[in-house]
Design a protein around this motif. Structure first.
Motif, PDB file in Angstrom:
ATOM      1  N   HIS A   1       8.023   6.646  -3.005  1.00 23.86           N
ATOM      2  CA  HIS A   1       7.833   8.053  -2.645  1.00 23.86           C
ATOM      3  C   HIS A   1       6.372   8.271  -2.264  1.00 23.86           C
ATOM      4  O   HIS A   1       5.474   7.612  -2.777  1.00 23.86           O
ATOM      5  CB  HIS A   1       8.232   8.963  -3.806  1.00 23.86           C
ATOM      6  CG  HIS A   1       9.670   8.798  -4.191  1.00 23.86           C
ATOM      7  ND1 HIS A   1      10.701   9.324  -3.460  1.00 23.86           N
ATOM      8  CD2 HIS A   1      10.240   8.124  -5.211  1.00 23.86           C
ATOM      9  CE1 HIS A   1      11.850   9.001  -4.022  1.00 23.86           C
ATOM     10  NE2 HIS A   1      11.603   8.262  -5.088  1.00 23.86           N
TER      11      HIS A   1
ATOM     12  N   TRP B   1       3.001  10.671  -1.852  1.00 20.80           N
ATOM     13  CA  TRP B   1       2.267  11.803  -2.398  1.00 20.80           C
ATOM     14  C   TRP B   1       1.050  12.053  -1.505  1.00 20.80           C
ATOM     15  O   TRP B   1       0.353  11.109  -1.125  1.00 20.80           O
ATOM     16  CB  TRP B   1       1.774  11.501  -3.806  1.00 20.80           C
ATOM     17  CG  TRP B   1       2.871  11.307  -4.807  1.00 20.80           C
ATOM     18  CD1 TRP B   1       3.669  10.202  -4.952  1.00 20.80           C
ATOM     19  CD2 TRP B   1       3.293  12.226  -5.790  1.00 20.80           C
ATOM     20  NE1 TRP B   1       4.567  10.387  -5.971  1.00 20.80           N
ATOM     21  CE2 TRP B   1       4.351  11.629  -6.509  1.00 20.80           C
ATOM     22  CE3 TRP B   1       2.879  13.508  -6.146  1.00 20.80           C
ATOM     23  CZ2 TRP B   1       5.000  12.276  -7.553  1.00 20.80           C
ATOM     24  CZ3 TRP B   1       3.525  14.148  -7.199  1.00 20.80           C
ATOM     25  CH2 TRP B   1       4.564  13.533  -7.881  1.00 20.80           C
TER      26      TRP B   1
ATOM     27  N   ASP C   1      -1.885  14.876  -4.231  1.00 20.15           N
ATOM     28  CA  ASP C   1      -1.198  15.040  -5.515  1.00 20.15           C
ATOM     29  C   ASP C   1       0.078  15.890  -5.435  1.00 20.15           C
ATOM     30  O   ASP C   1       0.560  16.394  -6.450  1.00 20.15           O
ATOM     31  CB  ASP C   1      -2.138  15.625  -6.586  1.00 20.15           C
ATOM     32  CG  ASP C   1      -3.354  14.733  -6.818  1.00 20.15           C
ATOM     33  OD1 ASP C   1      -3.183  13.493  -6.838  1.00 20.15           O
ATOM     34  OD2 ASP C   1      -4.470  15.271  -6.958  1.00 20.15           O
ATOM     35  N   VAL C   2       0.613  16.062  -4.228  1.00 14.97           N
ATOM     36  CA  VAL C   2       1.862  16.800  -4.028  1.00 14.97           C
ATOM     37  C   VAL C   2       2.916  15.831  -3.514  1.00 14.97           C
ATOM     38  O   VAL C   2       2.682  15.088  -2.557  1.00 14.97           O
ATOM     39  CB  VAL C   2       1.670  17.978  -3.039  1.00 14.97           C
ATOM     40  CG1 VAL C   2       2.995  18.669  -2.743  1.00 14.97           C
ATOM     41  CG2 VAL C   2       0.646  18.969  -3.584  1.00 14.97           C
ATOM     42  N   PHE C   3       4.075  15.842  -4.160  1.00 16.76           N
ATOM     43  CA  PHE C   3       5.210  15.011  -3.785  1.00 16.76           C
ATOM     44  C   PHE C   3       5.679  15.427  -2.396  1.00 16.76           C
ATOM     45  O   PHE C   3       5.981  16.599  -2.162  1.00 16.76           O
ATOM     46  CB  PHE C   3       6.310  15.246  -4.831  1.00 16.76           C
ATOM     47  CG  PHE C   3       7.474  14.317  -4.762  1.00 16.76           C
ATOM     48  CD1 PHE C   3       7.325  12.963  -4.948  1.00 16.76           C
ATOM     49  CD2 PHE C   3       8.744  14.825  -4.548  1.00 16.76           C
ATOM     50  CE1 PHE C   3       8.422  12.114  -4.923  1.00 16.76           C
ATOM     51  CE2 PHE C   3       9.848  13.992  -4.526  1.00 16.76           C
ATOM     52  CZ  PHE C   3       9.680  12.633  -4.709  1.00 16.76           C
TER      53      PHE C   3
END
Length: 166
Positions: free
Chosen positions: A91, A93, A96-98
Motif C-alpha cells: 500500500h 502512503w 503519512d496519508v493512506f
C-alpha cells in the motif's frame, strides 16, 4: 510609435501551451474518464506552470509509442512516500496519508509491481526529490503508471488535461 508597440506587446501574455484533443483509450482512469471520452489537453503547459498534486496529465511513458497515457499526479517533490505490506500486498502512503483512488479503494500492489516504487522510496530516503512525481491511474492494482515505472521525471509529463468544468 515603435516604443508604444513594443510596450503593448510586452504587456500581452503569450501562451506557453497549445490545446489539443485526445480520445481516452482504456479503463485505467475510470470512473474519472471513460474509455472513448474526448479530453482537452494543454500541451507544453508545464513549461511555464508548476505541476500540481491532483493534476490530471498526459505523460510520455516508456514503451508506449505514438500515444500518451492519461494519469493523475498524486505526489510532488518534497512529499513523503512510504510503502507498507499488508496481507501480501503493498500500500502507498503520501505525507503519512493512506493513498486511495477516487472511489476510496486502496492501491494494493503485488511484490513485482511495488518494486519500482520501493526502490525509489529507498533511494530517495522516503522523500520525492525535485523534478520527480508519483503518477497513478485509478486501478488499485496498478496500471501503466508509477506502479510499473517508479516516479516519473518532470520531462515525462507533457500536458495538463482539463476536466469538464475547466
Amino acid at each position: 510609435m515603435i516604443a508604444h508597440y513594443e510596450e503593448h506587446m510586452a504587456s500581452q501574455e503569450v501562451p506557453c501551451f497549445s490545446e489539443i484533443q485526445k480520445i481516452v483509450r482504456g479503463q485505467s482512469m475510470e470512473p474519472l474518464f471513460q474509455n472513448g471520452t474526448k479530453v482537452r489537453a494543454l500541451m507544453g503547459y508545464y513549461a511555464c506552470h508548476p505541476i500540481g498534486r491532483g493534476d490530471i496529465i498526459l505523460a510520455d511513458f516508456p514503451g508506449i509509442r505514438e500515444n500518451f497515457i492519461l494519469k493523475q499526479v498524486r505526489a510532488i517533490p518534497g512529499d513523503k512516500l512510504a510503502l507498507t505490506k499488508e496481507n501480501g500486498l503493498w500500500h502507498i502512503w503520501v505525507n503519512d496519508v493512506f493513498l486511495t483512488n477516487t472511489t476510496g479503494s486502496a492501491y494494493a500492489l503485488s511484490d513485482a509491481l511495488a518494486q519500482p516504487l520501493r526502490n525509489d522510496e529507498r533511494e530517495y530516503g522516503g522523500v520525492i526529490p525535485e523534478r520527480y512525481y508519483l503518477v497513478l491511474g485509478e486501478m488499485p492494482e496498478g496500471s501503466f503508471d508509477s506502479s510499473r515505472a517508479g516516479l516519473f521525471f518532470q520531462e515525462m509529463i507533457v500536458a495538463k488535461v482539463l476536466r469538464a468544468n475547466e
